[in-house]
Each structure stands twice: as structure tokens, then as C-alpha cells.
Design an enzyme around this catalytic site. Structure first.
Site, mmCIF file in Angstrom:
data_model
loop_
_atom_site.group_PDB
_atom_site.id
_atom_site.type_symbol
_atom_site.label_atom_id
_atom_site.label_comp_id
_atom_site.label_asym_id
_atom_site.label_seq_id
_atom_site.Cartn_x
_atom_site.Cartn_y
_atom_site.Cartn_z
ATOM 1 N N GLU A 89 0.794 -1.304 0.030
ATOM 2 C CA GLU A 89 0.075 0.098 -0.011
ATOM 3 C C GLU A 89 0.833 1.189 0.134
ATOM 4 O OE1 GLU A 89 -3.967 -1.785 2.127
ATOM 5 O OE2 GLU A 89 -2.636 -0.222 3.146
ATOM 6 N N CYS A 102 3.016 8.569 0.806
ATOM 7 C CA CYS A 102 3.689 7.683 2.064
ATOM 8 C C CYS A 102 3.856 6.362 1.166
ATOM 9 C CB CYS A 102 3.000 7.473 3.103
ATOM 10 S SG CYS A 102 3.696 6.431 4.295
ATOM 11 N N CYS A 109 6.782 -6.617 7.871
ATOM 12 C CA CYS A 109 8.001 -5.989 8.393
ATOM 13 C C CYS A 109 8.361 -6.927 9.876
ATOM 14 C CB CYS A 109 7.471 -4.534 9.199
ATOM 15 S SG CYS A 109 8.508 -3.585 10.115
ATOM 16 N N CYS A 113 7.159 -3.892 16.317
ATOM 17 C CA CYS A 113 6.808 -2.709 17.660
ATOM 18 C C CYS A 113 5.275 -3.344 17.914
ATOM 19 C CB CYS A 113 6.583 -1.428 16.634
ATOM 20 S SG CYS A 113 8.259 -1.041 16.297
ATOM 21 N N CYS A 116 1.865 -1.388 16.630
ATOM 22 C CA CYS A 116 1.841 -1.190 15.094
ATOM 23 C C CYS A 116 1.175 -2.363 14.591
ATOM 24 C CB CYS A 116 3.313 -0.933 14.612
ATOM 25 S SG CYS A 116 3.548 -0.803 12.778
ATOM 26 N N LEU A 212 11.189 7.145 17.906
ATOM 27 C CA LEU A 212 11.907 6.784 19.209
ATOM 28 C C LEU A 212 10.757 6.498 20.271
ATOM 29 C CD1 LEU A 212 14.528 7.326 20.817
ATOM 30 C CD2 LEU A 212 13.673 9.534 21.711
ATOM 31 N N CYS A 330 -0.761 6.046 10.104
ATOM 32 C CA CYS A 330 0.608 5.305 10.302
ATOM 33 C C CYS A 330 0.291 4.080 10.882
ATOM 34 C CB CYS A 330 1.280 6.304 11.175
ATOM 35 S SG CYS A 330 1.054 8.080 11.079
#
Ligand code: SAH
Length: 338
Positions: A89, A102, A109, A113, A116, A212, A330
Site C-alpha cells: 500500500e 507515503c 515488517c 513494534c 503497530c 523513538l 500510520c
């Protein structure tokens, strides 16, 4: 066969030299590809027929296919199918200052995290440079407008696909290509230190953003497994060096997770950690997702956090929210597909 959209101008120059042709042919091909946007060598009328044939035997134009497009006010989400049927995407955002895209850097991935969505699907493979370039060309072809800014913040960890990302940046930055200024390109990473050190000496001055999300190792270990390998005490000195070498300001991304990393104590610790550095902090309102238990910080908590940073002389902004309705915010890409 190699894909023509994955070739930097230098790659093409080397190719032409290797077959006894002049280097400047690479510039001609680039102009056809990225300025005139033709999709076959036969249309490149200033290149001899014989050479067109040679090129066609060496390079393909194979593209990525649009599967679906969703629109929510100022945001559009594009789902593309790749040649092996994997899906990726890209998101387009219409800002007052222009259109930005973006792009994704990997299929899935591996960074894992905790907050996420993207990491729920483990990395299947890296994207090839052309598959990232084609996200931009594909969108531009549909909207018939030029993209002004590119952020590498879609699915994937770009520094876990370093060589292809560097090629991608060279291709879109080339003055004879898409010609996106380096300052209009932002790479976001969870902090793969050796690659940040490499990037420091890359002579295209792109913007670097660091995810971070926590001011201490204890908390960051919980949120971002990458911290167990490359922790804050190692990361901060490398960022200081990066800033010194590149003379560029670095963005610190900080996603606001209710009662997790949005406390006064966290704000104070963050201010102390970043004191005196040429950075600015971008506070990201969290996009809640149904699969994960984190919740978003209230406006009040975000404002309080912001005020503490400001008071402690840290540059800070709060990110505008985009694309919530279509899960294009995001970390939410692909969430409906998997
Ligand atoms: N792997 C890279 C780039 C992709 S993630 C990186 O870690 O920076 C892009 C940004 O979105 C990161 O800062 C990531 O932490 C953040 N993000 C992930 N999920 C989110 C969510 N649900 N809400 C808000 N931001 C999120």
C-alpha cells in the site's frame, strides 16, 4: 530481465558504456521515462531502432497493478499488486503545501513494534527499487498530478532494505528523473544503528526521522524489540554524530500511547535526553486498531506533553491526523487485508 524503473542513471550509463554506446543515452532514456512518461523503448524516438531492440531484450517495463483505491477527504489509499501477487500500500495526502506520498519499503515488517499493525505480518520480502518507484509513478498516473514530497513511512523498515532504498532515492532525486529534491524526501526508521551510520555518508541530504517513542530503555524495550539490539544509549550518540556530519536537523517521532509513554515523567525524561540536539519532536496521535490493546492519548494529555517539551526548549509539533476512516493512518496499512 531487469526492470528499467529500478535503474539509477549511473546504472544505465554503465550499461550503455558496456555495450559501446555513449553515456548520455542514459539521460535520454531517463527523460522519456520520467518526463515524458512513455512505457516502451519503441516510443523513444531519439534512440535508434537497433538500440531500442537491444534495450527491450535487456529491460522490462513490467509494472505494479492497482487493485483498489480508497478515499477519505484529503487522503487516498492505494493497494497495489506486485508481480508475485503480494500486495503493498501507498498513501497520498493532500496538504496545503502540496501532495505527499507515503510509500512502503517491504512486504510485511520484522520489527515487531507492539503498537503497530504492520508488524503483525512478518516480512515476506524486500521491495525492489522499481516497486517503490512505481508506487509514485502509479499514483501520479492516476491523479494526473505531480507528487511534491515522499515519506518512506509505509509498511516495512527502510533501513532493513538499505541498498534498494538508496537506489530508490537516487532514482527519484535525479534531476533528469522525477527530480524530487532531497529535502522533500523523508526516511523514517526505528533505529538500525549501523545503517544510520552508513546513511550519514550518503551524499544526498534527505530528511531523517527516528521512531523513538520512549525516553528510557525499559519502556522502549517493551514497545520496540529493536531496542534490545540498538538501545537508546547507543542511538543518541549516533544521532548526534549524524547531525554533526550532515549538518541536518533530525525528526524524532513519538507516538502518543495513553498512560504508556505520555506521562509527565516521560516528557521530562525525553526533554533531558534530547537537550541541546538539533532535532524536533513530532508527537503522533495514535491510531487505535482493533487488534491491539493500546489506546490514544487524549488531546489534553498530548497538549500537556507538548507544553513540557516546549518549556524545556525542545522544538515540538503535533502531527495532523490523516486517513483514519480508510485505515490509511500510520501503522495501519494492510490491516483490512490480513
Ligand atoms: N519502520 C519505520 C517506518 C514505518 S512506520 C519506522 O519505524 O519509522 C512509520 C511511523 O508510524 C513510525 O513512527 C511508527 O512507529 C508509526 N506508527 C506505527 N503504528 C502506528 C499507529 N497505530 N498510530 C500512529 N503511528 C504509528
Amino acid at each position: 530481465m531487469k526492470n528499467i524503473y529500478g535503474q539509477t542513471k549511473e546504472d544505465l550509463e554503465n550499461y550503455f558504456e558496456s555495450i559501446g554506446e555513449k553515456k548520455f543515452k542514459a539521460t535520454q532514456v531517463y527523460e522519456w521515462l520520467y518526463q515524458k512518461r512513455v512505457s516502451s523503448f519503441a516510443m523513444m524516438s531519439n534512440i535508434k531502432k537497433e538500440l531500442q531492440k537491444k534495450l527491450a531484450n535487456e529491460f522490462t517495463f513490467s509494472s505494479i497493478t492497482l487493485e483498489k483505491k480508497e478515499v477519505d477527504d484529503l487522503t487516498e489509499k492505494y493497494l497495489f499488486r506486485l508481480k508475485d501477487n503480494e500486495k503493498i500500500e501507498a498513501v497520498l495526502m493532500r496538504h496545503d503545501y502540496g501532495i505527499s506520498a507515503c510509500v512502503s519499503s517491504q512486504v510485511g515488517c520484522n520489527m515487531g513494534c507492539a503498537f503497530c499493525e504492520s508488524g503483525r505480518l512478518k516480512k515476506i520480502r524486500n521491495l525492489e527499487p522499481e516497486e517503490i518507484v512505481l508506487q509514485i509513478l502509479g499514483i501520479e498516473q492516476i491523479i494526473k498530478q505531480r507528487i511534491k514530497r515522499v515519506v518512506i513511512m509505509g509498511i516495512g523498515e527502510p533501513l532493513d532494505n538499505y541498498d534498494n532504498i538508496i537506489k530508490f532515492i537516487k532514482i527519484i532525486n535525479d534531476a533528469k528523473g522525477i527530480s524530487l529534491g532531497a529535502r522533500h524526501i523523508t526516511l523514517s526508521t526505528c533505529g538500525i544503528i549501523p545503517k544510520i551510520q552508513e546513511l550519514m555518508h550518503f551524499n544526498i541530504q534527505i530528511n531523517l526521522a527516528i521512531s523513538l517513542h520512549a525516553p528510557t530503555n525499559q519502556l522502549r524495550n517493551r514497545l520496540m524489540p529493536v531496542n534490545k539490539m540498538y538501545n537508546i544509549d547507543m542511538l543518541i550518540p549516533v544521532l548526534k554524530e549524524y547531525i554533526k556530519v550532515t549538518n541536518r536537523r533530525v525528526t524524532i517521532e513519538y507516538v502518543m500511547l495513553n498512560m504508556v509513554n505520555d506521562t509527565e515523567d516521560c516528557a521530562l525524561k525525553l526533554a533531558k535526553l534530547l537537550k541541546g540536539m538539533n532535532i524536533y519532536v513530532n508527537l503522533i496521535p495514535y491510531n487505535e486498531t482493533k487488534h491491539l490493546e493500546f489506546t490514544k492519548s487524549s488531546k489534553e494529555r498530548i497538549t500537556k506533553f507538548y507544553d513540557i517539551l516546549k518549556k524545556n526548549h525542545i522544538n515540538v509539533t503535533i502531527r495532523k491526523e490523516f486517513g483514519k476512516k480508510i485505515s490509511a493512518a500510520c501503522g495501519q496499512l494492510r490491516s483490512k487485508e490480513v
